[in-house]
Design a protein around this motif. Structure first.
Motif, PDB file in Angstrom:
ATOM      1  N   ALA A 135      -3.567 -14.298  -8.328  1.00 42.43           N
ATOM      2  CA  ALA A 135      -3.807 -14.624  -9.734  1.00 42.43           C
ATOM      3  C   ALA A 135      -2.830 -13.910 -10.668  1.00 42.43           C
ATOM      4  CB  ALA A 135      -5.239 -14.274 -10.113  1.00 42.43           C
ATOM      5  N   GLY A 136      -1.940 -13.098 -10.085  1.00 45.88           N
ATOM      6  CA  GLY A 136      -0.939 -12.404 -10.899  1.00 45.88           C
ATOM      7  C   GLY A 136      -1.342 -11.026 -11.370  1.00 45.88           C
ATOM      8  N   SER A 137      -2.491 -10.508 -10.923  1.00 44.15           N
ATOM      9  CA  SER A 137      -2.933  -9.179 -11.350  1.00 44.15           C
ATOM     10  C   SER A 137      -2.324  -8.112 -10.447  1.00 44.15           C
ATOM     11  CB  SER A 137      -4.462  -9.091 -11.294  1.00 44.15           C
ATOM     12  OG  SER A 137      -5.051 -10.054 -12.152  1.00 44.15           O
ATOM     13  N   PRO A 138      -1.908  -6.976 -11.020  1.00 44.95           N
ATOM     14  CA  PRO A 138      -1.299  -5.917 -10.203  1.00 44.95           C
ATOM     15  C   PRO A 138      -2.352  -5.128  -9.433  1.00 44.95           C
ATOM     16  CG  PRO A 138      -1.465  -5.207 -12.476  1.00 44.95           C
ATOM     17  CD  PRO A 138      -1.940  -6.634 -12.456  1.00 44.95           C
ATOM     18  N   PHE A 139      -1.945  -4.616  -8.296  1.00 39.77           N
ATOM     19  CA  PHE A 139      -2.789  -3.677  -7.557  1.00 39.77           C
ATOM     20  C   PHE A 139      -1.886  -2.776  -6.722  1.00 39.77           C
ATOM     21  CE2 PHE A 139      -2.267  -7.039  -4.442  1.00 39.77           C
ATOM     22  CZ  PHE A 139      -2.271  -6.405  -3.206  1.00 39.77           C
ATOM     23  N   PHE A 140      -2.435  -1.642  -6.306  1.00 37.97           N
ATOM     24  CA  PHE A 140      -1.705  -0.700  -5.466  1.00 37.97           C
ATOM     25  C   PHE A 140      -2.263  -0.743  -4.047  1.00 37.97           C
ATOM     26  CE2 PHE A 140      -1.203   1.275  -9.707  1.00 37.97           C
ATOM     27  CZ  PHE A 140       0.181   1.269  -9.769  1.00 37.97           C
ATOM     28  N   GLU A 141      -1.372  -0.640  -3.088  1.00 34.74           N
ATOM     29  CA  GLU A 141      -1.756  -0.539  -1.685  1.00 34.74           C
ATOM     30  C   GLU A 141      -1.272   0.826  -1.202  1.00 34.74           C
ATOM     31  OE1 GLU A 141      -1.803  -4.099   1.146  1.00 34.74           O
ATOM     32  OE2 GLU A 141      -0.026  -2.965   1.790  1.00 34.74           O
ATOM     33  N   VAL A 142      -2.223   1.721  -0.984  1.00 29.13           N
ATOM     34  CA  VAL A 142      -1.911   3.105  -0.640  1.00 29.13           C
ATOM     35  C   VAL A 142      -2.284   3.360   0.811  1.00 29.13           C
ATOM     36  CG1 VAL A 142      -2.346   5.532  -1.183  1.00 29.13           C
ATOM     37  CG2 VAL A 142      -2.329   3.820  -3.021  1.00 29.13           C
ATOM     38  N   LYS A 143      -1.317   3.794   1.608  1.00 24.65           N
ATOM     39  CA  LYS A 143      -1.606   4.157   2.996  1.00 24.65           C
ATOM     40  C   LYS A 143      -1.921   5.640   3.051  1.00 24.65           C
ATOM     41  CE  LYS A 143      -0.050   3.884   7.781  1.00 24.65           C
ATOM     42  NZ  LYS A 143       1.022   3.485   8.723  1.00 24.65           N
ATOM     43  N   LEU A 144      -3.103   5.953   3.568  1.00 24.80           N
ATOM     44  CA  LEU A 144      -3.581   7.325   3.665  1.00 24.80           C
ATOM     45  C   LEU A 144      -3.684   7.712   5.130  1.00 24.80           C
ATOM     46  CD1 LEU A 144      -6.433   6.896   1.044  1.00 24.80           C
ATOM     47  CD2 LEU A 144      -4.252   8.081   0.665  1.00 24.80           C
ATOM     48  N   SER A 201      -5.232   6.408  10.208  1.00 23.99           N
ATOM     49  CA  SER A 201      -4.698   5.983   8.911  1.00 23.99           C
ATOM     50  C   SER A 201      -5.615   4.922   8.309  1.00 23.99           C
ATOM     51  CB  SER A 201      -3.279   5.428   9.057  1.00 23.99           C
ATOM     52  OG  SER A 201      -3.282   4.255   9.839  1.00 23.99           O
ATOM     53  N   LEU A 202      -5.466   4.732   7.001  1.00 18.26           N
ATOM     54  CA  LEU A 202      -6.316   3.802   6.265  1.00 18.26           C
ATOM     55  C   LEU A 202      -5.529   3.251   5.086  1.00 18.26           C
ATOM     56  CD1 LEU A 202      -9.375   2.808   5.833  1.00 18.26           C
ATOM     57  CD2 LEU A 202      -9.506   4.656   4.163  1.00 18.26           C
ATOM     58  N   VAL A 203      -5.646   1.961   4.828  1.00 16.88           N
ATOM     59  CA  VAL A 203      -5.018   1.350   3.659  1.00 16.88           C
ATOM     60  C   VAL A 203      -6.075   1.195   2.570  1.00 16.88           C
ATOM     61  CG1 VAL A 203      -3.870  -0.690   2.748  1.00 16.88           C
ATOM     62  CG2 VAL A 203      -3.263   0.168   5.017  1.00 16.88           C
ATOM     63  N   TRP A 204      -5.804   1.794   1.409  1.00 15.22           N
ATOM     64  CA  TRP A 204      -6.721   1.755   0.266  1.00 15.22           C
ATOM     65  C   TRP A 204      -6.094   0.869  -0.804  1.00 15.22           C
ATOM     66  CZ3 TRP A 204      -7.073   6.170  -3.830  1.00 15.22           C
ATOM     67  CH2 TRP A 204      -8.105   5.895  -4.743  1.00 15.22           C
ATOM     68  N   ARG A 205      -6.798  -0.169  -1.193  1.00 16.12           N
ATOM     69  CA  ARG A 205      -6.304  -1.086  -2.233  1.00 16.12           C
ATOM     70  C   ARG A 205      -7.018  -0.788  -3.544  1.00 16.12           C
ATOM     71  NH1 ARG A 205      -6.456  -3.606   2.612  1.00 16.12           N
ATOM     72  NH2 ARG A 205      -4.547  -4.696   3.269  1.00 16.12           N
ATOM     73  N   ILE A 206      -6.234  -0.503  -4.591  1.00 20.85           N
ATOM     74  CA  ILE A 206      -6.788  -0.154  -5.897  1.00 20.85           C
ATOM     75  C   ILE A 206      -6.379  -1.234  -6.888  1.00 20.85           C
ATOM     76  CG2 ILE A 206      -6.998   1.646  -7.646  1.00 20.85           C
ATOM     77  CD1 ILE A 206      -5.231   2.706  -4.611  1.00 20.85           C
ATOM     78  N   PHE A 207      -7.353  -2.021  -7.324  1.00 24.16           N
ATOM     79  CA  PHE A 207      -7.071  -3.128  -8.244  1.00 24.16           C
ATOM     80  C   PHE A 207      -7.128  -2.652  -9.689  1.00 24.16           C
ATOM     81  CE2 PHE A 207      -8.498  -4.978  -4.287  1.00 24.16           C
ATOM     82  CZ  PHE A 207      -7.544  -5.971  -4.074  1.00 24.16           C
ATOM     83  N   ASP A 208      -6.636  -3.494 -10.623  1.00 28.99           N
ATOM     84  CA  ASP A 208      -6.465  -3.057 -12.007  1.00 28.99           C
ATOM     85  C   ASP A 208      -7.784  -2.845 -12.744  1.00 28.99           C
ATOM     86  OD1 ASP A 208      -7.110  -5.731 -12.122  1.00 28.99           O
ATOM     87  OD2 ASP A 208      -5.535  -6.281 -13.551  1.00 28.99           O
ATOM     88  N   ASN A 209      -8.903  -3.279 -12.156  1.00 29.55           N
ATOM     89  CA  ASN A 209     -10.196  -3.009 -12.782  1.00 29.55           C
ATOM     90  C   ASN A 209     -10.841  -1.733 -12.242  1.00 29.55           C
ATOM     91  OD1 ASN A 209     -10.750  -3.920 -10.221  1.00 29.55           O
ATOM     92  ND2 ASN A 209     -12.362  -5.365 -10.843  1.00 29.55           N
ATOM     93  N   ASN A 210     -10.143  -1.035 -11.369  1.00 24.42           N
ATOM     94  CA  ASN A 210     -10.645   0.225 -10.811  1.00 24.42           C
ATOM     95  C   ASN A 210     -10.374   1.351 -11.803  1.00 24.42           C
ATOM     96  OD1 ASN A 210     -10.866   2.719  -9.240  1.00 24.42           O
ATOM     97  ND2 ASN A 210     -10.782   1.434  -7.409  1.00 24.42           N
ATOM     98  N   PRO A 211     -11.363   2.210 -12.096  1.00 32.48           N
ATOM     99  CA  PRO A 211     -11.134   3.324 -13.032  1.00 32.48           C
ATOM    100  C   PRO A 211     -10.001   4.252 -12.598  1.00 32.48           C
ATOM    101  CG  PRO A 211     -13.481   3.033 -12.621  1.00 32.48           C
ATOM    102  CD  PRO A 211     -12.775   2.131 -11.657  1.00 32.48           C
ATOM    103  N   LEU A 212      -9.662   4.250 -11.299  1.00 34.92           N
ATOM    104  CA  LEU A 212      -8.604   5.127 -10.802  1.00 34.92           C
ATOM    105  C   LEU A 212      -7.239   4.442 -10.758  1.00 34.92           C
ATOM    106  CD1 LEU A 212     -10.349   7.007  -7.847  1.00 34.92           C
ATOM    107  CD2 LEU A 212      -9.852   7.858 -10.137  1.00 34.92           C
ATOM    108  N   PHE A 213      -7.133   3.245 -11.334  1.00 31.91           N
ATOM    109  CA  PHE A 213      -5.875   2.499 -11.257  1.00 31.91           C
ATOM    110  C   PHE A 213      -4.720   3.293 -11.866  1.00 31.91           C
ATOM    111  CE2 PHE A 213      -2.793  -0.652 -12.814  1.00 31.91           C
ATOM    112  CZ  PHE A 213      -2.543  -1.350 -11.635  1.00 31.91           C
ATOM    113  N   ALA A 214      -4.947   3.879 -13.046  1.00 34.03           N
ATOM    114  CA  ALA A 214      -3.882   4.652 -13.707  1.00 34.03           C
ATOM    115  C   ALA A 214      -3.532   5.904 -12.907  1.00 34.03           C
ATOM    116  CB  ALA A 214      -4.309   5.026 -15.125  1.00 34.03           C
TER     117      ALA A 214
END
Length: 356
Positions: free
Chosen positions: A44-53, A59-72
């Motif tokens: 849909a064109g919304s940004p998100f982060f894909e963080v490998k921890l 290991s684990l991939v954590w996806r943080i979408f723009d509606n997540n309070p931790l996005f910034a």
């Protein structure tokens, strides 16, 4: 969830989390390192982060979408940073993920403790390294004994923090030590059953078969990340292993003790070539990266010992982390092509004579 209660949550590892995670939220905190952070866009064109921890074993991939309070905050995460994630964990649409999560950087003491690794894993790897030393010290060929000891003297510290792979098996800090130790146990047992095999060559071949991975799959000195490097990317671990063993062999032969080996049979040059062949042929086929096919009994035996340990480690990981689709049936996992089934319980070997 308030800060005070976040610190009260049980601290567990990623491996432990996989064992307990399900669709019901469960409160835990984890100490992790950021291996990478990629910015992506949804359909849909919304940004998100894909963080490998990562931690010591998983290991684990954590996806943080723009509606997540931790996005910034996620946008500021630096590669190799050490963080705590505390919250409710669920096995959801994107795999295991945290919800109602709080994040903070680890203190220096917490980071030091994390780098020590899981106590059980660290203890097993220490025992594995001791077994490797014992197998090496049992070698009767003075050339192979000296070569193996020279390798550990120069590269032992690097060896102990190298993984056996990036993904498929023993893909963790110290994983190569685990892989080599178990392969040595297996190779020694196979050599006892097939006495025509040269046991000394088999044990040395196990030690050196993946030694090029000290550059291809080595972990950072103070972390759980496995950085890429140009040397490994352009050459691969088999050519690097051949180069390393050739360098160690040349240096060894300059030692005054080497003069006493002139009368040994087979000749030193023949032993060197046989050892190099084990490294070159251990993948077993051209399509899997071996520059030559196995041409000696030890080469074919080493290839199968390597394959057995790698495959059984994949099954162990599958039982520990894959979803149970039905009683005793587990979901397939990369690179395994099919679902796997729980094994029968192991049975102690029979005692006494005359049992085949």
């Amino acid at each position: 969830m308030q800060d005070a209660t976040a610190e009260d949550l049980d601290l567990i590892s990623l491996t432990q989390l996989r064992q307990v995670a399900n669709q019901s939220p469960q409160p835990y905190r984890l100490h992790l390192q950021v291996e990478s952070r990629l910015e992506k866009t949804t359909s849909a064109g919304s940004p998100f982060f894909e963080v490998k921890l990562v931690d010591a074993a998983d290991s684990l991939v954590w996806r943080i979408f723009d509606n997540n309070p931790l996005f910034a905050d996620a946008a500021k995460l630096a590669r190799n940073a050490f963080i705590q994630l505390a919250g409710q964990w669920v096995d959801g649409k994107y795999g295991i993920e945290p919800r109602q999560v709080q994040m903070r950087l680890l203190t220096e003491d917490e980071t030091s403790t994390l780098l020590l690794g899981d106590p059980d894993l660290a203890s097993r790897q220490q025992a594995d390294y001791a077994d490797i030393l014992a197998f090496i010290e049992s070698l009767r060929d003075p050339r192979l004994l000296k070569l193996c000891l020279l390798f550990l003297e120069r590269h032992g510290e690097r060896f102990r923090r190298t993984g056996a792979a990036r993904k498929n098996h023993h893909a963790r800090r110290g994983g190569l030590v685990e892989h080599v130790a178990q392969m040595m146990r297996c190779a020694s047992a196979v050599a006892a059953v097939y006495p025509q095999l040269n046991r000394d060559l088999m044990i040395a071949g196990v030690l050196f078969h993946d030694c090029g991975k000290l550059w291809e799959n080595v972990y950072a000195e103070s972390g759980f990340t496995m950085p890429y490097n140009l040397t490994a990317e352009m050459l691969g671990h088999i050519p690097l292993g051949l180069e390393l063993v050739n360098k160690l062999w040349r240096d060894m032969m300059e030692d005054p003790a080497a003069a006493g080996w002139a009368a040994l049979e087979p000749a030193s040059e023949v032993v060197r070539l046989h050892l190099l062949h084990l490294i070159a042929a251990h993948h077993g086929s051209l399509e899997f990266g071996s520059p030559v096919l196995p041409k000696t009994p030890e080469a074919i035996a080493l290839h199968h010992v390597d394959n057995i340990d790698a495959k059984l480690e994949m099954f162990r990981r599958g039982y520990a982390s894959s979803k149970e689709l039905g009683p005793g049936i587990y979901e397939k996992f990369p690179p395994w092509p099919v679902n796997i089934v729980a094994p029968l319980p192991s049975v102690p070997p029979p005692q006494g004579e005359g049992v085949s």
